[in-house]
Motif scaffolding. Structure first.
Motif, PDB file in Angstrom:
ATOM      1  N   LEU A  35      27.609  51.643  16.224  1.00  0.00           N
ATOM      2  CA  LEU A  35      28.991  51.175  16.291  1.00  0.00           C
ATOM      3  C   LEU A  35      29.055  49.663  16.441  1.00  0.00           C
ATOM      4  O   LEU A  35      29.926  49.004  15.841  1.00  0.00           O
ATOM      5  CB  LEU A  35      29.713  51.848  17.463  1.00  0.00           C
ATOM      6  N   ARG A  36      28.148  49.108  17.267  1.00  0.00           N
ATOM      7  CA  ARG A  36      28.130  47.650  17.418  1.00  0.00           C
ATOM      8  C   ARG A  36      27.792  46.964  16.098  1.00  0.00           C
ATOM      9  O   ARG A  36      28.381  45.929  15.754  1.00  0.00           O
ATOM     10  CB  ARG A  36      27.113  47.244  18.488  1.00  0.00           C
ATOM     11  N   GLU A  37      26.815  47.528  15.393  1.00  0.00           N
ATOM     12  CA  GLU A  37      26.459  46.943  14.106  1.00  0.00           C
ATOM     13  C   GLU A  37      27.615  47.036  13.123  1.00  0.00           C
ATOM     14  O   GLU A  37      27.905  46.081  12.378  1.00  0.00           O
ATOM     15  CB  GLU A  37      25.222  47.655  13.542  1.00  0.00           C
ATOM     16  N   GLN A  38      28.309  48.173  13.110  1.00  0.00           N
ATOM     17  CA  GLN A  38      29.474  48.312  12.233  1.00  0.00           C
ATOM     18  C   GLN A  38      30.573  47.332  12.631  1.00  0.00           C
ATOM     19  O   GLN A  38      31.239  46.750  11.770  1.00  0.00           O
ATOM     20  CB  GLN A  38      29.994  49.742  12.291  1.00  0.00           C
ATOM     21  N   LEU A  39      30.757  47.175  13.960  1.00  0.00           N
ATOM     22  CA  LEU A  39      31.774  46.240  14.424  1.00  0.00           C
ATOM     23  C   LEU A  39      31.454  44.816  13.996  1.00  0.00           C
ATOM     24  O   LEU A  39      32.357  44.042  13.621  1.00  0.00           O
ATOM     25  CB  LEU A  39      31.877  46.328  15.949  1.00  0.00           C
ATOM     26  N   LYS A  40      30.172  44.452  14.042  1.00  0.00           N
ATOM     27  CA  LYS A  40      29.772  43.123  13.575  1.00  0.00           C
ATOM     28  C   LYS A  40      30.154  42.929  12.109  1.00  0.00           C
ATOM     29  O   LYS A  40      30.696  41.890  11.719  1.00  0.00           O
ATOM     30  CB  LYS A  40      28.267  42.942  13.752  1.00  0.00           C
ATOM     31  N   VAL A  41      29.850  43.949  11.290  1.00  0.00           N
ATOM     32  CA  VAL A  41      30.149  43.850   9.859  1.00  0.00           C
ATOM     33  C   VAL A  41      31.646  43.744   9.640  1.00  0.00           C
ATOM     34  O   VAL A  41      32.136  42.930   8.817  1.00  0.00           O
ATOM     35  CB  VAL A  41      29.560  45.071   9.113  1.00  0.00           C
ATOM     36  N   ILE A  42      32.428  44.570  10.376  1.00  0.00           N
ATOM     37  CA  ILE A  42      33.887  44.550  10.208  1.00  0.00           C
ATOM     38  C   ILE A  42      34.458  43.194  10.608  1.00  0.00           C
ATOM     39  O   ILE A  42      35.287  42.615   9.887  1.00  0.00           O
ATOM     40  CB  ILE A  42      34.517  45.679  11.056  1.00  0.00           C
ATOM     41  N   LYS A  43      33.994  42.671  11.764  1.00  0.00           N
ATOM     42  CA  LYS A  43      34.492  41.364  12.190  1.00  0.00           C
ATOM     43  C   LYS A  43      34.101  40.263  11.218  1.00  0.00           C
ATOM     44  O   LYS A  43      34.860  39.324  10.971  1.00  0.00           O
ATOM     45  CB  LYS A  43      33.955  41.042  13.594  1.00  0.00           C
ATOM     46  N   LYS A  44      32.901  40.388  10.655  1.00  0.00           N
ATOM     47  CA  LYS A  44      32.468  39.400   9.674  1.00  0.00           C
ATOM     48  C   LYS A  44      33.349  39.435   8.433  1.00  0.00           C
ATOM     49  O   LYS A  44      33.731  38.398   7.885  1.00  0.00           O
ATOM     50  CB  LYS A  44      31.006  39.663   9.301  1.00  0.00           C
ATOM     51  N   GLU A  45      33.708  40.662   7.987  1.00  0.00           N
ATOM     52  CA  GLU A  45      34.580  40.797   6.820  1.00  0.00           C
ATOM     53  C   GLU A  45      35.973  40.252   7.102  1.00  0.00           C
ATOM     54  O   GLU A  45      36.629  39.696   6.220  1.00  0.00           O
ATOM     55  CB  GLU A  45      34.665  42.272   6.407  1.00  0.00           C
ATOM     56  N   LEU A  46      36.441  40.422   8.364  1.00  0.00           N
ATOM     57  CA  LEU A  46      37.774  39.943   8.726  1.00  0.00           C
ATOM     58  C   LEU A  46      37.778  38.468   9.111  1.00  0.00           C
ATOM     59  O   LEU A  46      38.834  37.909   9.399  1.00  0.00           O
ATOM     60  CB  LEU A  46      38.318  40.767   9.904  1.00  0.00           C
TER      61      LEU A  46
END
Length: 598
Positions: free
Chosen positions: A248-259
């Protein structure tokens, strides 16, 4: 016979039909001398087993050392005397013999039936005993059938719970079942019970009693298996939770990076960097902070190292590296404040005023290191507070009485769990200034033990030539203490180590005589205690005769602490009378002291 330790059975262990096994064994044994009614010889060689138990109708593999190595084995192991051997054994027939190596033979034995040792005939070169038969007639009853059914049901539950128990043993036991005693023997043979537990089953002669013991041991094994299953499930849940959080943390990193948003680590690094910029760190400390910030960017926020680094950076950014208070250099105003709070002590007051006068002429003067020593109650600690107010500096106080750990001064290295800086750095952080008045109380009562010598650690702190680069072990960076004004207090000088005493300027605060105590009581102690107890001068007055009597008859110290305590006692008594409805003015005379002070 049974032994003393438990080991896992060999895969070659096997079970034979009881009738067939007894016929085969009896045919091979009748030629060996006198035979008992139970078809076993009356005299048998005995092999004491140290790691396993043989049961009737069960096969077992043993490794036997050749004769030329027996002396070596006897020296290496402790063979128990015959008095310690069990009186119950199992007659066995040699089925096969295999040469494993040049020194060892593997033999396969088939257990026949239990016997009781009547007496030992010889001990050398091997044990030999006269034996007697044991009646092992199986019981056939409703109770026996119910108990066997319960045992088989429990065994089935154990197989389902414990993956170490092979499932095929249930059918193996059922196919060779001949009664409750036989069932107990088979269960003990196939399950991994403790050696003492197997011995208990072997030596229980009654078949029903033997099976009850086996049922109890199966229930115990089920309890252990359930506990192990619960621990396994909890461990797996924790592992799954940790993996889920990681993903989840890794996914959150990717999502924040995209945003285009910052990650948690990036936001933390940015906040810490801003704090460090505002802290005004010296060059060496700034380089260390940048190094730790680089490590912080690479560390997973869920790791323990992350908290260690953030805590260290928080200490670096919160210390007053460049924050200082402005000294109040008005000598007259400082003299007024000192006279307001303390009577006499002219030598000490002159020393402080001299320091202020020199500071007017030399702005970068190092802070003095003074030591106030004298009897208890002479105002050493309160004088330090007044000096701090007179100078316009922050006041911090640290008591070192009874301190025995050097780390309380110099801190712990960051390699230790829960490491923190020492009391010096902690106090400066609380003060928020790098030039406070730092009072170290009870310097004559420092201890010493295996954890180090705090007095030696203070040498660097109280040396004007060294404290400009004081190094706390936690920070591992030099911190400038040269602008701190250190004042220590002590009741005696002879217990202060010579190197530490030489670094301090000694100022003696002598005890007070009666006339001085009278003046101090009138000017300071009585007004302060009246105010602290919610009274007024109109409600309470203490005559000079009463004060003299208190000093002479109720105090014995050369300081003022006992005198102030007695005045406080009078104030409490008067406050109690007022609270009980007697609000009248009182003038306490010498004759009244018996009522107030006893």
């Amino acid at each position: 016979m049974s032994g003393q330790a438990n080991q896992k059975k060999s895969a070659d262990t096997k079970t034979l039909d009881k009738t067939t096994a007894e016929k085969v064994a009896a045919a091979g044994l009748r030629a060996h001398g006198e035979m008992l009614a139970c078809d076993i010889p009356a005299e048998l060689p005995v092999i004491p087993l140290a790691s396993t138990v043989v049961f009737p109708q069960m096969g077992v593999n043993l490794q036997v050392v050749r004769k030329k190595n027996l002396n070596l084995i006897r020296d290496m192991i402790d063979v128990p005397p015959i008095e310690e051997l069990s009186s119950i054994g199992v007659a066995a027939r040699l089925v096969n013999k295999i040469n494993v190596s040049g020194n060892t033979i593997q033999i396969i034995l088939l257990g026949l039936r239990r016997f009781r040792v009547a007496s030992y005939l010889q001990t050398e070169p091997y044990l030999k005993a006269r034996v007697a038969c044991i009646d092992e007639k199986e019981e056939e009853s409703m109770e026996a059938n119910m108990l066997m059914g319960n045992a088989l049901h429990l065994l089935e539950n154990l197989i389902q719970l414990d993956p170490r128990v092979p499932g095929e043993i249930l059918n193996l036991i059922k196919n060779n079942l001949s009664g409750p005693g036989n069932l107990a023997d088979q269960v003990a043979n196939h399950l991994n019970f403790e050696l003492e537990e197997k011995k208990e089953i072997l030596t229980t002669i009654d078949p029903m009693g033997r099976l009850k013991v086996a049922v109890r041991l199966i229930e115990k094994a089920i309890g252990l298996a359930k506990a192990g299953q619960e621990i396994k499930e909890q461990t797996e849940d924790e592992i799954r939770k940790a993996q889920r959080e990681f993903f989840l943390r890794e996914q959150l990193k990717v999502i924040k990076k995209e945003l285009g948003e910052e990650s948690e680590t990036a936001a933390t690094v940015r906040e810490v960097r801003e704090k460090i910029e505002k802290a005004g760190l010296p060059e060496e400390a700034r380089k260390e902070a940048e190094k730790e910030l680089g490590r912080l960017e690479m560390v997973n926020p869920a790791s323990a190292e992350y908290n260690v680094i953030t805590t260290y950076l928080d200490w670096l950014s919160s210390l007053p590296w460049s924050t200082m208070t402005v000294d109040r250099l008005d000598v007259k105003d400082a003299a007024r404040i000192l006279d307001r709070d303390h009577y006499d002590l002219e030598k000490v007051k002159d020393r402080i005023l001299e320091f202020l006068a020199v500071r007017q002429l030399k702005s970068d003067m190092k802070g003095p290191i003074l030591c106030f020593y004298g009897p208890p109650g002479t105002g050493k600690t309160s004088l330090g507070r007044s000096i701090a107010e007179a100078l316009g500096r922050k006041f911090v106080r640290m008591s070192v009485g009874g301190m025995r750990d050097e780390a309380e001064i110099r801190g712990h290295r960051r390699t230790y769990v829960g490491a923190m800086p020492g009391k010096i750095i902690q106090s400066l952080r609380r003060a928020g200034s790098r030039n406070p008045l730092f009072m170290i109380d009870e310097v004559d009562k420092i201890g010493m033990d295996f954890r180090g010598d705090p007095a030696s650690a203070l040498l660097e702190v109280l040396d004007p030539e060294q404290n400009n680069s004081f190094t706390d072990l936690y920070l591992d960076l030099a911190f400038d203490l040269s602008r701190v004004m250190f004042i220590t207090t002590a009741n005696r000088l002879d217990t202060i180590p010579d190197p530490l005493r030489d670094r301090m300027e000694i100022l003696h605060l002598p005890g007070y005589v009666e006339e001085e105590k009278l003046d101090i009581a009138r000017q300071f102690l009585i007004p302060r205690q009246i105010s602290e107890h919610g009274l007024t001068k109109d409600l309470l007055g203490i005559t000079e005769d009463a004060l003299k009597e208190i000093i002479r008859g109720y105090t014995s110290d050369s300081g003022l602490r006992k005198l102030e305590q007695q005045i406080a006692t009078i104030c409490r008594k008067v406050a109690k009378e007022i609270a009980m409805g007697k609000p009248r003015a009182r003038s306490v005379d010498a004759k009244d002291l018996q009522d107030y002070l006893g």
